[in-house]
Design a protein around this motif. Structure first.
Motif, short mmCIF file in Angstrom:
data_model
loop_
_atom_site.label_atom_id
_atom_site.label_comp_id
_atom_site.label_asym_id
_atom_site.label_seq_id
_atom_site.Cartn_x
_atom_site.Cartn_y
_atom_site.Cartn_z
N PRO A 1 -6.94 4.10 -11.00
CA PRO A 1 -5.54 3.12 -10.88
C PRO A 1 -4.47 4.39 -10.36
O PRO A 1 -4.56 5.63 -10.50
CB PRO A 1 -4.57 2.53 -12.14
CG PRO A 1 -6.13 2.48 -12.86
CD PRO A 1 -6.96 3.61 -12.46
N ILE A 2 -3.18 4.00 -9.64
CA ILE A 2 -2.08 4.68 -9.18
C ILE A 2 -1.28 4.56 -9.90
O ILE A 2 -0.73 3.63 -10.35
CB ILE A 2 -1.85 4.26 -7.65
CG1 ILE A 2 -2.87 4.43 -6.67
CG2 ILE A 2 -0.42 5.01 -7.45
CD1 ILE A 2 -2.67 3.83 -5.46
N PHE A 3 -0.71 5.82 -10.60
CA PHE A 3 0.39 5.69 -11.71
C PHE A 3 1.69 5.55 -11.11
O PHE A 3 2.03 6.18 -10.03
CB PHE A 3 0.49 7.05 -12.52
CG PHE A 3 1.38 6.91 -13.53
CD1 PHE A 3 0.92 6.30 -14.98
CD2 PHE A 3 2.82 7.26 -13.44
CE1 PHE A 3 1.97 6.01 -16.08
CE2 PHE A 3 3.64 6.98 -14.57
CZ PHE A 3 3.14 6.33 -15.52
N ASP B 1 3.76 0.86 -14.44
CA ASP B 1 2.51 0.44 -14.35
C ASP B 1 1.31 1.36 -13.70
O ASP B 1 1.42 2.43 -13.51
CB ASP B 1 2.24 -0.66 -12.86
CG ASP B 1 1.21 -1.75 -13.27
OD1 ASP B 1 0.69 -1.58 -14.13
OD2 ASP B 1 0.92 -2.31 -12.15
N LEU B 2 0.11 0.81 -14.20
CA LEU B 2 -1.10 1.63 -13.59
C LEU B 2 -1.50 0.67 -12.29
O LEU B 2 -2.47 0.01 -12.73
CB LEU B 2 -2.40 1.78 -14.58
CG LEU B 2 -2.01 3.14 -15.83
CD1 LEU B 2 -0.66 3.23 -16.44
CD2 LEU B 2 -3.20 2.97 -16.52
N ASN B 3 -0.82 1.16 -11.25
CA ASN B 3 -1.14 -0.07 -10.00
C ASN B 3 -2.59 0.01 -9.80
O ASN B 3 -3.29 1.08 -9.44
CB ASN B 3 -0.38 0.37 -8.90
CG ASN B 3 1.08 0.15 -8.90
OD1 ASN B 3 1.83 0.63 -8.12
ND2 ASN B 3 1.34 -0.86 -9.80
N PHE C 1 0.15 -4.88 -8.59
CA PHE C 1 0.41 -4.86 -9.84
C PHE C 1 -0.64 -5.34 -10.91
O PHE C 1 -1.54 -6.05 -10.33
CB PHE C 1 1.48 -5.83 -10.56
CG PHE C 1 2.93 -5.45 -9.91
CD1 PHE C 1 3.17 -4.04 -9.29
CD2 PHE C 1 4.17 -6.33 -10.05
CE1 PHE C 1 4.50 -3.68 -8.52
CE2 PHE C 1 5.10 -5.77 -9.44
CZ PHE C 1 5.61 -4.81 -8.78
N SER C 2 -0.90 -4.66 -12.09
CA SER C 2 -2.08 -4.81 -12.91
C SER C 2 -1.44 -5.82 -13.95
O SER C 2 -0.16 -5.98 -14.13
CB SER C 2 -2.26 -3.48 -13.67
OG SER C 2 -1.70 -3.03 -14.85
N TYR D 1 -2.18 0.72 0.21
CA TYR D 1 -1.03 0.87 -0.71
C TYR D 1 0.18 1.74 -0.36
O TYR D 1 1.23 1.14 -0.33
CB TYR D 1 -1.59 1.39 -1.84
CG TYR D 1 -0.53 1.57 -3.22
CD1 TYR D 1 -0.53 0.64 -4.14
CD2 TYR D 1 0.26 2.83 -3.27
CE1 TYR D 1 0.58 0.88 -5.31
CE2 TYR D 1 1.06 2.77 -4.28
CZ TYR D 1 1.29 2.21 -5.30
OH TYR D 1 2.24 2.03 -6.46
N LEU D 2 -0.24 2.87 0.27
CA LEU D 2 0.85 3.69 0.83
C LEU D 2 1.59 3.04 1.84
O LEU D 2 2.74 3.11 1.99
CB LEU D 2 0.25 4.97 1.34
CG LEU D 2 -0.24 5.96 0.30
CD1 LEU D 2 -1.45 7.17 1.05
CD2 LEU D 2 0.61 6.54 -0.47
N THR D 3 0.86 2.30 2.63
CA THR D 3 1.36 1.67 3.92
C THR D 3 2.17 0.67 3.47
O THR D 3 3.47 0.66 4.12
CB THR D 3 0.21 1.17 4.61
OG1 THR D 3 -0.66 2.23 5.18
CG2 THR D 3 0.89 0.63 6.26
N TRP D 4 2.09 -0.22 2.60
CA TRP D 4 2.86 -1.18 1.98
C TRP D 4 4.17 -0.53 1.33
O TRP D 4 5.26 -0.95 1.93
CB TRP D 4 2.16 -1.89 0.92
CG TRP D 4 2.95 -2.63 -0.03
CD1 TRP D 4 3.31 -2.55 -1.01
CD2 TRP D 4 3.68 -4.07 0.26
NE1 TRP D 4 4.32 -3.65 -1.76
CE2 TRP D 4 4.34 -4.56 -0.52
CE3 TRP D 4 3.49 -4.94 1.75
CZ2 TRP D 4 5.05 -5.75 -0.61
CZ3 TRP D 4 4.11 -6.25 1.72
CH2 TRP D 4 4.93 -6.47 0.77
N ARG D 5 4.02 0.44 0.46
CA ARG D 5 5.17 0.97 -0.05
C ARG D 5 6.09 1.78 0.92
O ARG D 5 7.37 1.61 1.02
CB ARG D 5 4.95 1.78 -1.26
CG ARG D 5 4.12 1.08 -2.18
CD ARG D 5 4.32 1.53 -3.70
NE ARG D 5 5.71 1.97 -4.05
CZ ARG D 5 6.01 2.49 -5.11
NH1 ARG D 5 5.16 3.15 -6.07
NH2 ARG D 5 7.33 2.73 -5.61
N ALA D 6 5.82 2.37 1.90
CA ALA D 6 6.27 3.26 2.83
C ALA D 6 7.23 2.11 3.55
O ALA D 6 8.12 2.46 4.28
CB ALA D 6 5.23 4.05 3.72
#
Ligand code: BLA
Length: 332
Positions: A126-128, A144-146, A190-191, A246-251
Motif C-alpha cells: 500500500p501507499i502510506f 491510511d495505508l492506501n 481508501f482502505s 494514483y499519482l494522476t488522481w491526486r495530482a
C-alpha cells in the motif's frame, strides 16, 4: 536572518535548524506536524537505509527566487505569498521506497501535513498516506495505508494486507470517527482501515492523532520489511500502472489544491504537485488523467473542474468490522 533560514544547504541541516527554532515567531498555535515527520524519519532509519531523494540532490538547478526575492530551493522550503506562511519539503528514498516525502505548512492560522511513502514498483505494498489540515480549530484528517489495488474486486489483496490490520483500524476509527460525506470517487483510494475524520482542535485529539500516525506508520514499515520483491514483469507493470493512476488522481483532484494555489500561486502549486508531491507522474507511465478517469472529460477534451462527478457520498463508514465493503449509499 530570513535569508539563512530560507536557504538550505542540505536536508540534514534543515532538520536540526527546524528543531532549534521551535519557539520562533510564527508558532502561535500549539500543533506542529514537525514531530510527526521527525518520528517517521527516525523510525524509517531503524528499518531501512534512508537516502536523500534525487529530488533534493539538485539544489543548484532547483534554486530560484521566490516572491520576496529570496533565493530558495524549490523542493526544500518556500515562503508563501503572504510573506509569513512557511512550506517545508523533504524527500528520501530507501531500497524499497521509491519516494518518501513530506510537505508541512506552518502559518499563523494554518498547519498542514502531507506525508506519503510510495513503494518501488517491484512491491505491491500500500501507499502510506497522512494528510492533516488544521485551520481555525478545525481539523481535516485522512490517515491510511492506501491500497495499491482495488480491495473490493481483489479479495486476495485485501486479505494479504488488511485482514491483519483490522484490529488496529477499529481501535482508531472509534477514537477518530468517520468525517461524513466526501468526494465519492475518493473511496476507491481508501482502505478498510482508513481514518477519515474531522474534529475541533484539542490537546487530547491531537495526541490521539499522533499515536494513530505512529502506529499506522509502524504497521506500514513492518509490511515494507516483510514484503517479497516481485520478479514477474507483468505483475511489476501492474503495480507500476496502479501507482501511476494514483499519482494522476491526486495530482489532479486532491482537495488541498485550492489552499496551495492561494499560498504560492497557480504555477508554483502545479509544479509542486507534479514534480514534488506526486513526482513520478511523468516517469512511471504515459497515460493521462482522462485515460484513467474518462468520466471527467468535458467538451473540447478538457478535464472537468469538478472534484466529483458522482457527487459527495458515504455519510457513514462504508466498511464493516471485518473490512467488508458495505455500500450504504444509495447513489453509489
Ligand atoms: C478536505 N481532504 C478533504 C476531504 C478529503 C481529503 C477526503 C473532504 C472533501 C472531499 O472529499 O472532497 C483528503 N482525499 C483526501 C486524500 C485523498 C483523497 C488524502 O482522495 C487521497 C486519495 N488537505 C491536504 C492538504 C491540504 C488540505 C495538503 O491534504 C492543504 C494544502 C486541505 N482538505 C483541505 C481542505 C479541505 C480538505 C481545505 C476542505 C475543503 C473542501 O472540502 O474542499
Amino acid at each position: 536572518a530570513l535569508m539563512t533560514i530560507n536557504y538550505n544547504g542540505s536536508s540534514q541541516s534543515h532538520w536540526s535548524r527546524r528543531k532549534k527554532k521551535g519557539h520562533c515567531l510564527l508558532r502561535v498555535s500549539a500543533i506542529s506536524y514537525q514531530d510527526f515527520i521527525d518520528f517517521s524519519l527516525n523510525e524509517t532509519k531503524r528499518h531501512a537505509l534512508l537516502l536523500p531523494s534525487p529530488l533534493q540532490n539538485l539544489p543548484i538547478k532547483l534554486a530560484e527566487f521566490n516572491f520576496q526575492g529570496f533565493l530558495m530551493e524549490k523542493y526544500s522550503s518556500m515562503i508563501a505569498m503572504d510573506g509569513r506562511t512557511r512550506l517545508e519539503m523533504s524527500s528520501f528514498e530507501t531500497p524499497r521506497i521509491r519516494l518518501l516525502r513530506s510537505m508541512s505548512i506552518e502559518g499563523e492560522a494554518m498547519q498542514v501535513l502531507d506525508f506519503a511513502a510510495f513503494p518501488k514498483p517491484e512491491f505491491d505494498l500500500p501507499i502510506f498516506c497522512g494528510n492533516f489540515f488544521t485551520a481555525a480549530n478545525t481539523n481535516i484528517v485522512v490517515l491510511d495505508l492506501n491500497p495499491l489495488h482495488d480491495v473490493i474486486s481483489r479479495r486476495d489483496y485485501k486479505e494479504k494486507y488488511y485482514d491483519r490490520l483490522m484490529p488496529l483500524g477499529l481501535k482508531y476509527t472509534e477514537l477518530l470517527p468517520w468525517g461524513g460525506k466526501l468526494t465519492s470517487e475518493s473511496i476507491k483510494f481508501f482502505s478498510p482501515i482508513v481514518i477519515w475524520t474531522k474534529f475541533t482542535s484539542s490537546k487530547s485529539k491531537h495526541e490521539v492523532l499522533y499515536s494513530a500516525f505512529v502506529e499506522y506508520y509502524k504497521a506500514w514499515l513492518e509490511l515494507m520489511e516483510q514484503a517479497v520483491e516481485e520478479t514477474d514483469p507483468s505483475l511489476i507493470m501492474c503495480n507500476l500502472e496502479a501507482q501511476h493512476r494514483y499519482l494522476t488522481w491526486r495530482a489532479e483532484k486532491d482537495p488541498g489544491h485550492g489552499v496551495l494555489k492561494r499560498l504560492i500561486g497557480e504555477k508554483l502549486a502545479k509544479d509542486l504537485l507534479r514534480n514534488f508531491l506526486f513526482s513520478g507522474i511523468d516517469e512511471l507511465g504515459s497515460k493521462t488523467f482522462l485515460d484513467y478517469f474518462p468520466e471527467y472529460g468535458s467538451e473540447g477534451g478538457t478535464i472537468s473542474e469538478k472534484r466529483s462527478i458522482i457527487g459527495k457520498g458515504f455519510e457513514s463508514r462504508p466498511w464493516d468490522k471485518n473490512g467488508e465493503f458495505v455500500d450504504n449509499d444509495s447513489r453509489n
